[in-house]
Motif scaffolding. Structure first.
Motif, PDB file in Angstrom:
ATOM      1  N   THR A  62       0.850  -1.191   0.000  1.00  0.00           N
ATOM      2  CA  THR A  62       0.000   0.000   0.000  1.00  0.00           C
ATOM      3  C   THR A  62       0.888   1.244   0.000  1.00  0.00           C
ATOM      4  O   THR A  62       1.447   1.606   1.037  1.00  0.00           O
ATOM      5  N   PRO A  63       1.042   1.902  -1.154  1.00  0.00           N
ATOM      6  CA  PRO A  63       1.976   3.039  -1.239  1.00  0.00           C
ATOM      7  C   PRO A  63       1.670   4.174  -0.273  1.00  0.00           C
ATOM      8  O   PRO A  63       2.571   4.912   0.113  1.00  0.00           O
ATOM      9  N   THR A  64       0.410   4.318   0.142  1.00  0.00           N
ATOM     10  CA  THR A  64       0.049   5.399   1.062  1.00  0.00           C
ATOM     11  C   THR A  64       0.342   5.061   2.515  1.00  0.00           C
ATOM     12  O   THR A  64       0.155   5.901   3.396  1.00  0.00           O
ATOM     13  N   SER A  65       0.801   3.826   2.777  1.00  0.00           N
ATOM     14  CA  SER A  65       1.104   3.445   4.153  1.00  0.00           C
ATOM     15  C   SER A  65       2.266   4.272   4.686  1.00  0.00           C
ATOM     16  O   SER A  65       3.253   4.501   3.990  1.00  0.00           O
ATOM     17  N   PRO A  66       2.201   4.700   5.949  1.00  0.00           N
ATOM     18  CA  PRO A  66       3.312   5.472   6.527  1.00  0.00           C
ATOM     19  C   PRO A  66       4.599   4.663   6.658  1.00  0.00           C
ATOM     20  O   PRO A  66       5.671   5.235   6.835  1.00  0.00           O
ATOM     21  N   HIS A  67       4.507   3.335   6.558  1.00  0.00           N
ATOM     22  CA  HIS A  67       5.696   2.488   6.676  1.00  0.00           C
ATOM     23  C   HIS A  67       5.953   1.717   5.391  1.00  0.00           C
ATOM     24  O   HIS A  67       6.549   0.633   5.410  1.00  0.00           O
ATOM     25  N   PHE A  68       5.566   2.290   4.271  1.00  0.00           N
ATOM     26  CA  PHE A  68       5.682   1.616   2.985  1.00  0.00           C
ATOM     27  C   PHE A  68       7.127   1.225   2.673  1.00  0.00           C
ATOM     28  O   PHE A  68       7.382   0.199   2.042  1.00  0.00           O
ATOM     29  N   GLN A  69       8.094   2.017   3.096  1.00  0.00           N
ATOM     30  CA  GLN A  69       9.493   1.756   2.766  1.00  0.00           C
ATOM     31  C   GLN A  69      10.177   0.764   3.701  1.00  0.00           C
ATOM     32  O   GLN A  69      11.316   0.365   3.465  1.00  0.00           O
ATOM     33  N   GLU A  70       9.501   0.357   4.765  1.00  0.00           N
ATOM     34  CA  GLU A  70      10.116  -0.587   5.704  1.00  0.00           C
ATOM     35  C   GLU A  70      10.292  -1.961   5.059  1.00  0.00           C
ATOM     36  O   GLU A  70       9.430  -2.428   4.317  1.00  0.00           O
ATOM     37  N   GLU A  71      11.392  -2.612   5.352  1.00  0.00           N
ATOM     38  CA  GLU A  71      11.640  -3.971   4.866  1.00  0.00           C
ATOM     39  C   GLU A  71      11.144  -4.968   5.923  1.00  0.00           C
ATOM     40  O   GLU A  71      11.914  -5.543   6.686  1.00  0.00           O
ATOM     41  N   VAL A  72       9.832  -5.140   5.936  1.00  0.00           N
ATOM     42  CA  VAL A  72       9.184  -5.965   6.950  1.00  0.00           C
ATOM     43  C   VAL A  72       8.498  -7.144   6.280  1.00  0.00           C
ATOM     44  O   VAL A  72       7.818  -6.987   5.270  1.00  0.00           O
ATOM     45  N   GLY A  73       8.662  -8.336   6.846  1.00  0.00           N
ATOM     46  CA  GLY A  73       7.936  -9.490   6.352  1.00  0.00           C
ATOM     47  C   GLY A  73       8.827 -10.706   6.147  1.00  0.00           C
ATOM     48  O   GLY A  73      10.059 -10.619   6.148  1.00  0.00           O
ATOM     49  N   ILE A  74       8.193 -11.843   5.957  1.00  0.00           N
ATOM     50  CA  ILE A  74       8.897 -13.115   5.803  1.00  0.00           C
ATOM     51  C   ILE A  74       9.919 -13.074   4.660  1.00  0.00           C
ATOM     52  O   ILE A  74      11.057 -13.544   4.831  1.00  0.00           O
ATOM     53  N   PRO A  75       9.574 -12.536   3.465  1.00  0.00           N
ATOM     54  CA  PRO A  75      10.571 -12.522   2.391  1.00  0.00           C
ATOM     55  C   PRO A  75      11.843 -11.765   2.747  1.00  0.00           C
ATOM     56  O   PRO A  75      12.943 -12.163   2.340  1.00  0.00           O
ATOM     57  N   PHE A  76      11.727 -10.684   3.520  1.00  0.00           N
ATOM     58  CA  PHE A  76      12.918  -9.926   3.916  1.00  0.00           C
ATOM     59  C   PHE A  76      13.732 -10.692   4.954  1.00  0.00           C
ATOM     60  O   PHE A  76      14.971 -10.610   4.972  1.00  0.00           O
TER      61      PHE A  76
ATOM     62  N   LEU B 218      19.141  -6.312  16.115  1.00  0.00           N
ATOM     63  CA  LEU B 218      18.409  -6.075  17.367  1.00  0.00           C
ATOM     64  C   LEU B 218      19.359  -6.073  18.555  1.00  0.00           C
ATOM     65  O   LEU B 218      19.293  -5.177  19.415  1.00  0.00           O
ATOM     66  N   THR B 219      20.256  -7.041  18.624  1.00  0.00           N
ATOM     67  CA  THR B 219      21.173  -7.127  19.767  1.00  0.00           C
ATOM     68  C   THR B 219      22.172  -5.970  19.785  1.00  0.00           C
ATOM     69  O   THR B 219      22.708  -5.637  20.839  1.00  0.00           O
ATOM     70  N   SER B 220      22.396  -5.346  18.623  1.00  0.00           N
ATOM     71  CA  SER B 220      23.296  -4.190  18.585  1.00  0.00           C
ATOM     72  C   SER B 220      22.571  -2.894  18.931  1.00  0.00           C
ATOM     73  O   SER B 220      23.185  -1.825  18.922  1.00  0.00           O
ATOM     74  N   GLY B 221      21.282  -2.987  19.226  1.00  0.00           N
ATOM     75  CA  GLY B 221      20.540  -1.810  19.673  1.00  0.00           C
ATOM     76  C   GLY B 221      19.666  -1.152  18.631  1.00  0.00           C
ATOM     77  O   GLY B 221      19.086  -0.094  18.902  1.00  0.00           O
ATOM     78  N   ASP B 222      19.547  -1.748  17.456  1.00  0.00           N
ATOM     79  CA  ASP B 222      18.692  -1.188  16.403  1.00  0.00           C
ATOM     80  C   ASP B 222      17.236  -1.461  16.757  1.00  0.00           C
ATOM     81  O   ASP B 222      16.796  -2.612  16.795  1.00  0.00           O
ATOM     82  N   MET B 223      16.478  -0.396  17.020  1.00  0.00           N
ATOM     83  CA  MET B 223      15.074  -0.524  17.401  1.00  0.00           C
ATOM     84  C   MET B 223      14.151   0.029  16.313  1.00  0.00           C
ATOM     85  O   MET B 223      13.067   0.511  16.608  1.00  0.00           O
ATOM     86  N   SER B 224      14.567  -0.056  15.069  1.00  0.00           N
ATOM     87  CA  SER B 224      13.711   0.383  13.976  1.00  0.00           C
ATOM     88  C   SER B 224      12.547  -0.602  13.811  1.00  0.00           C
ATOM     89  O   SER B 224      12.602  -1.745  14.266  1.00  0.00           O
ATOM     90  N   VAL B 225      11.493  -0.128  13.165  1.00  0.00           N
ATOM     91  CA  VAL B 225      10.290  -0.946  13.026  1.00  0.00           C
ATOM     92  C   VAL B 225      10.590  -2.271  12.343  1.00  0.00           C
ATOM     93  O   VAL B 225      10.134  -3.342  12.781  1.00  0.00           O
ATOM     94  N   GLY B 226      11.356  -2.235  11.247  1.00  0.00           N
ATOM     95  CA  GLY B 226      11.659  -3.465  10.533  1.00  0.00           C
ATOM     96  C   GLY B 226      12.373  -4.479  11.388  1.00  0.00           C
ATOM     97  O   GLY B 226      12.068  -5.681  11.347  1.00  0.00           O
ATOM     98  N   VAL B 227      13.319  -4.030  12.182  1.00  0.00           N
ATOM     99  CA  VAL B 227      14.081  -4.933  13.058  1.00  0.00           C
ATOM    100  C   VAL B 227      13.167  -5.507  14.140  1.00  0.00           C
ATOM    101  O   VAL B 227      13.200  -6.718  14.425  1.00  0.00           O
TER     102      VAL B 227
END
Length: 265
Positions: free
Chosen positions: A55-69, A82-91
């Protein structure tokens, strides 16, 4: 709180960016058969993540989230970030997906996944809103799987008012994005009280409209659609539905009840 006025977003299925190409063998190596879950909460979470990504209008459209990623970069990539402290949505979300679906034996995986999804929800990721709210319903606010909404007396008696409020807020956020399962939840929740019955029925109307217009929901929400149509057919007088509109909802009940029956059989 979501009201009928906040459910007017466009619902046609858009074309979004593609997922990376991955092989079935690699998916099976990481997840086994766990992605073929029969649990509706997990099925719907995967649907939400896929819909957000396309969904291009999603506020998180650019996140690399999901099983394929997860498969494309490998589980260690996401765990190390995650263990290095990255708390971004995708992680956060990809590590939660690993906890929920990976073949590996991971202690306390459900609670750890919930905690990560809660952080992603706090960052505004609406599929995580769905997961957090649905998990709250499952763990705290319903008496059994057949109960679609929390019961007010149960909440009052058990001291779960804050959990119920947080759950309602999370469902409202993903409903306002346009996710039909969340709209159904809000609609049933509101229509469970005479005080908010009219708002609830209007939200159920909007949920059915979203469901029917977006082909990505095909064969996925038939039970909820039938239940919502039954509410509107039986109680639609509260929002002034005429006999022709009521007849349309009765036709939907018949059509989608038969469709659901074919899928089961």
């Amino acid at each position: 709180m979501m009201t009928a006025a906040s459910v007017s977003a466009s619902t046609d299925a858009p074309s979004g960016k593609p997922f990376p190409e991955v092989t079935f063998d690699r998916v099976s190596e990481i997840f086994g058969h766990n992605l073929d879950t029969s649990e509706e909460r997990l099925q719907t979470l995967l649907l939400a993540i896929g819909m957000d990504h396309t969904t291009p209008t999603s506020p998180h459209f650019q996140e690399e989230v999901g099983i394929p990623f997860i498969v494309h970069y490998g589980p260690n990539h996401w765990v190390n970030r995650l263990t290095s402290g990255d708390m971004s949505v995708g992680v956060l979300v990809n590590n939660a997906l690993l906890l929920l679906f990976a073949e590996a034996d991971i202690p306390n995986r459900e609670q750890a996944a919930f905690d990560l999804m809660k952080m992603a929800s706090d960052k505004g990721y609406w599929p995580a809103d769905y997961f957090v709210a649905e998990t709250n319903l499952l763990n705290h606010l319903v008496r059994g799987p057949e109960v679609a909404i929390p019961l007010a007396p149960t909440i009052e008696a058990s001291g779960l008012k804050q959990v119920a409020r947080d759950t309602m807020d999370a469902f409202s956020r993903c409903a306002e994005i346009g996710f039909a399962p969340c709209r159904y939840r809000i609609g049933f929740w509101l229509s469970n009280s005479q005080k908010t019955l009219q708002d609830g029925l209007k939200v159920l109307q909007a949920a059915i409209d979203v469901n029917l217009k977006d082909t990505r929901y095909e064969d996925k929400l038939d039970g909820a659609l039938v239940a919502a149509a039954q509410e509107l057919a039986e109680r639609g007088g509260a929002i002034g539905l005429d006999s022709d509109t009521v007849d349309q909802y009765r036709k939907l009940i018949d059509q989608y009840s038969r469709s659901a029956s074919r899928l089961v059989n």
